[in-house]
Scaffold this motif. Structure first.
Motif, PDB file in Angstrom:
ATOM      1  N   ASP A 138     -11.391-125.160 -22.878  1.00  0.00           N
ATOM      2  CA  ASP A 138     -12.308-125.095 -24.416  1.00  0.00           C
ATOM      3  C   ASP A 138     -12.119-123.937 -25.187  1.00  0.00           C
ATOM      4  O   ASP A 138     -12.588-123.761 -26.011  1.00  0.00           O
ATOM      5  CB  ASP A 138     -13.970-124.899 -23.886  1.00  0.00           C
ATOM      6  N   ASP A 139     -10.953-123.195 -24.903  1.00  0.00           N
ATOM      7  CA  ASP A 139     -10.529-122.009 -25.531  1.00  0.00           C
ATOM      8  C   ASP A 139      -9.158-123.021 -26.305  1.00  0.00           C
ATOM      9  O   ASP A 139      -8.524-122.902 -25.366  1.00  0.00           O
ATOM     10  CB  ASP A 139      -9.763-121.270 -25.693  1.00  0.00           C
ATOM     11  N   PHE A 140      -9.800-123.330 -27.537  1.00  0.00           N
ATOM     12  CA  PHE A 140      -8.342-124.840 -27.568  1.00  0.00           C
ATOM     13  C   PHE A 140      -7.425-123.911 -28.506  1.00  0.00           C
ATOM     14  O   PHE A 140      -7.910-123.481 -29.543  1.00  0.00           O
ATOM     15  CB  PHE A 140      -8.849-125.641 -28.478  1.00  0.00           C
ATOM     16  N   ASP A 179     -20.285-109.238 -28.427  1.00  0.00           N
ATOM     17  CA  ASP A 179     -21.335-110.024 -27.177  1.00  0.00           C
ATOM     18  C   ASP A 179     -20.910-111.815 -26.958  1.00  0.00           C
ATOM     19  O   ASP A 179     -21.326-112.085 -25.436  1.00  0.00           O
ATOM     20  CB  ASP A 179     -22.476-109.648 -27.718  1.00  0.00           C
ATOM     21  N   LYS A 180     -19.530-112.081 -27.182  1.00  0.00           N
ATOM     22  CA  LYS A 180     -19.389-112.986 -26.230  1.00  0.00           C
ATOM     23  C   LYS A 180     -18.208-112.972 -25.750  1.00  0.00           C
ATOM     24  O   LYS A 180     -17.933-114.325 -25.150  1.00  0.00           O
ATOM     25  CB  LYS A 180     -19.147-114.520 -28.209  1.00  0.00           C
ATOM     26  N   TYR A 181     -17.723-111.741 -25.919  1.00  0.00           N
ATOM     27  CA  TYR A 181     -16.308-111.684 -25.435  1.00  0.00           C
ATOM     28  C   TYR A 181     -16.130-110.819 -24.635  1.00  0.00           C
ATOM     29  O   TYR A 181     -16.928-109.720 -25.320  1.00  0.00           O
ATOM     30  CB  TYR A 181     -15.354-111.650 -27.213  1.00  0.00           C
ATOM     31  N   GLY A 182     -14.532-110.450 -23.768  1.00  0.00           N
ATOM     32  CA  GLY A 182     -14.310-109.841 -23.480  1.00  0.00           C
ATOM     33  C   GLY A 182     -13.611-108.915 -24.466  1.00  0.00           C
ATOM     34  O   GLY A 182     -12.973-109.399 -25.106  1.00  0.00           O
ATOM     35  N   GLU A 202     -16.714-106.162 -20.714  1.00  0.00           N
ATOM     36  CA  GLU A 202     -17.515-107.939 -20.845  1.00  0.00           C
ATOM     37  C   GLU A 202     -18.084-107.627 -21.562  1.00  0.00           C
ATOM     38  O   GLU A 202     -19.574-107.253 -21.756  1.00  0.00           O
ATOM     39  CB  GLU A 202     -17.784-108.022 -19.784  1.00  0.00           C
ATOM     40  N   LYS A 203     -18.269-108.376 -22.918  1.00  0.00           N
ATOM     41  CA  LYS A 203     -19.311-109.013 -23.566  1.00  0.00           C
ATOM     42  C   LYS A 203     -20.551-107.503 -24.237  1.00  0.00           C
ATOM     43  O   LYS A 203     -21.653-107.591 -24.256  1.00  0.00           O
ATOM     44  CB  LYS A 203     -20.210-110.339 -22.500  1.00  0.00           C
ATOM     45  N   PRO A 204     -20.383-106.129 -24.602  1.00  0.00           N
ATOM     46  CA  PRO A 204     -20.266-105.519 -25.370  1.00  0.00           C
ATOM     47  C   PRO A 204     -20.933-105.909 -26.579  1.00  0.00           C
ATOM     48  O   PRO A 204     -20.933-106.861 -27.213  1.00  0.00           O
ATOM     49  CB  PRO A 204     -19.532-103.750 -25.694  1.00  0.00           C
ATOM     50  N   ALA A 214     -10.984-109.708 -29.548  1.00  0.00           N
ATOM     51  CA  ALA A 214     -11.680-109.927 -28.460  1.00  0.00           C
ATOM     52  C   ALA A 214     -10.450-110.377 -27.699  1.00  0.00           C
ATOM     53  O   ALA A 214      -9.559-111.351 -28.734  1.00  0.00           O
ATOM     54  CB  ALA A 214     -12.690-111.059 -29.405  1.00  0.00           C
ATOM     55  N   VAL A 215     -10.610-110.912 -26.232  1.00  0.00           N
ATOM     56  CA  VAL A 215     -10.108-111.774 -25.846  1.00  0.00           C
ATOM     57  C   VAL A 215     -10.232-113.134 -25.434  1.00  0.00           C
ATOM     58  O   VAL A 215     -12.033-113.559 -25.484  1.00  0.00           O
ATOM     59  CB  VAL A 215     -10.169-111.506 -23.485  1.00  0.00           C
ATOM     60  N   VAL A 216      -9.056-114.589 -26.069  1.00  0.00           N
ATOM     61  CA  VAL A 216      -9.258-115.975 -25.687  1.00  0.00           C
ATOM     62  C   VAL A 216      -8.977-116.196 -24.548  1.00  0.00           C
ATOM     63  O   VAL A 216      -7.835-115.401 -23.988  1.00  0.00           O
ATOM     64  CB  VAL A 216      -9.101-116.334 -26.748  1.00  0.00           C
ATOM     65  N   GLY A 217      -8.847-117.390 -24.492  1.00  0.00           N
ATOM     66  CA  GLY A 217      -8.802-117.842 -22.300  1.00  0.00           C
ATOM     67  C   GLY A 217      -6.881-118.296 -22.310  1.00  0.00           C
ATOM     68  O   GLY A 217      -7.245-119.313 -22.300  1.00  0.00           O
TER      69      GLY A 217
HETATM   70  C1  G1P Z   1     -14.769-115.810 -20.819  1.00  0.00           C
HETATM   71  C2  G1P Z   1     -14.701-113.940 -20.548  1.00  0.00           C
HETATM   72  C3  G1P Z   1     -14.663-113.618 -21.736  1.00  0.00           C
HETATM   73  C4  G1P Z   1     -13.372-114.001 -22.472  1.00  0.00           C
HETATM   74  C5  G1P Z   1     -13.877-115.290 -22.943  1.00  0.00           C
HETATM   75  C6  G1P Z   1     -13.273-115.823 -23.855  1.00  0.00           C
HETATM   76  O1  G1P Z   1     -16.531-115.705 -21.126  1.00  0.00           O
HETATM   77  O2  G1P Z   1     -15.787-113.652 -19.552  1.00  0.00           O
HETATM   78  O3  G1P Z   1     -14.039-112.256 -21.220  1.00  0.00           O
HETATM   79  O4  G1P Z   1     -13.641-113.006 -23.760  1.00  0.00           O
HETATM   80  O5  G1P Z   1     -14.323-115.902 -21.767  1.00  0.00           O
HETATM   81  O6  G1P Z   1     -13.260-117.410 -24.178  1.00  0.00           O
HETATM   82  P1  G1P Z   1     -17.034-117.052 -21.282  1.00  0.00           P
HETATM   83  O7  G1P Z   1     -16.797-117.453 -22.909  1.00  0.00           O
HETATM   84  O8  G1P Z   1     -16.854-117.662 -19.703  1.00  0.00           O
HETATM   85  O9  G1P Z   1     -18.867-116.561 -21.063  1.00  0.00           O
END
Ligand code: G1P
Length: 306
Positions: A138-140, A179-182, A202-204, A214-217
């Motif tokens: 879902d991270d396209f 807070d949505k991401y790593g 994670e999600k600070p 932010a890390v994406v998938g």
């Molecule tokens: C997951 C990971 C998060 C990352 C994110 C990317 O979170 O836990 O570290 O930044 O995917 O989409 P989720 O979106 O499943 O809550």
């Protein structure tokens, strides 16, 4: 060489209900192709031929998309000379793709989902020593594919081949959304291609985030992540977080932040999904002109996306 990608796809996709009542969210299309297929095609362009789906028992139709098409439908399209449709049908199953499906019995988090793939990787040549990829469909990532790049994951695979470094795809996000991401912090100039990750959270909350990177998938990870994940305690949201497993490796492994070319659409959200559909439709030779004309002429009010 990296031969395997793990796709954690067991999530219930509740944000897209009722669409996801009977259809897995990874099979929702962007224009005419499901998110799952875009991910597999990106992995394929990275040279990966083995897909491990970490699925839920409630989504049995998901692997079907990657399995050979119904023989009667193929025969019918052949008989009617529908070659384009046949090619579209068969594009979902590139020749030589190996599919392994493992079931995640309980939704205990992304780290737990990846850990569910351990036995599948252990059984392959290279076993648990091997570097492998993880993609979140879902991270396209809509990236240019040309003679210099075959996409985000292919570039991360090349980085590993050329330097031995592992990597996570990253992009800058507004501070308010950390807070949505790593979220990672790096050793050196964040603009550096070779910047090593020194910390990851994670999600600070925005105030606690070490950066807005932010890390994406997309992940290229060492097999040692499995031992790390086996030791991880439940973290944010009470879940086994992939982030916490990666944190345990940072001191001993060169894990880098990969800034990718192109645009990432968060297709886990309705806004990102709508944007992806519009962006790709506006590039489709059959749809672009009439859609652009309709967007300009129609009486709907188009509000600017935030
Ligand atoms: C997951 C990971 C998060 C990352 C994110 C990317 O979170 O836990 O570290 O930044 O995917 O989409 P989720 O979106 O499943 O809550």
């Amino acid at each position: 060489m990296i031969s395997t990608v793990v796709l954690p796809v067991a999530g219930l996709g509740t944000r897209f209900l009722p669409a996801t009542k009977a259809v897995p969210k990874e099979l929702l299309p962007v224009v005419d192709k499901p998110l799952l297929q875009y991910a597999v095609e990106e992995a394929w362009r990275a040279g990966i031929r083995h897909v491990v789906l970490v699925n839920s028992r409630t989504k049995p139709t998901l692997p079907r998309h990657l399995q050979p098409a119904d023989a009667a439908l193929v025969a019918d399209l052949e008989a009617r000379g529908k070659h384009e449709l046949l090619a579209a049908l068969q594009s979902a199953t590139p020749p030589g793709l190996t599919l392994t499906v493992v079931i995640q019995e309980q939704a205990l988090g992304l780290g737990h989902a990846v850990l569910c793939a351990r036995d599948a990787l252990a059984a392959m040549p290279g076993g648990l020593e091997q570097t492998f990829a993880v993609m979140l469909p879902d991270d396209f990532i809509d990236a240019p594919v040309n003679e210099r790049s075959q996409g985000c994951l292919a570039d991360m695979v090349a980085l590993h081949r050329d330097t031995g470094a592992w990597s996570l795809a990253v992009e800058e996000v507004p501070r308010a959304q950390t807070d949505k991401y790593g979220v990672v912090s790096l050793t050196s100039n964040p603009a550096d291609a070779g910047a090593r990750i020194v910390a990851m959270v994670e999600k600070p909350k925005p105030a606690d985030a070490p950066s807005n990177l932010a890390v994406v998938g997309r992940y290229v990870l060492p097999g040692s992540i499995f031992a790390a994940l086996a030791d991880v305690q439940p973290g944010v949201g009470g879940e086994i977080q992939l982030t916490d497993g990666i944190v345990a490796l940072l001191a001993s492994h060169d894990i880098r932040a990969h800034r990718f070319a192109g645009v990432r659409y968060d297709c886990g959200s309705k806004l990102g999904y709508a944007k992806a559909n519009i962006a790709l439709a506006l590039r489709d030779p059959d749809l672009a002109a009439p859609l652009a004309a309709w967007l300009q002429q129609s009486p709907i009010t188009i509000q600017e996306a935030s």
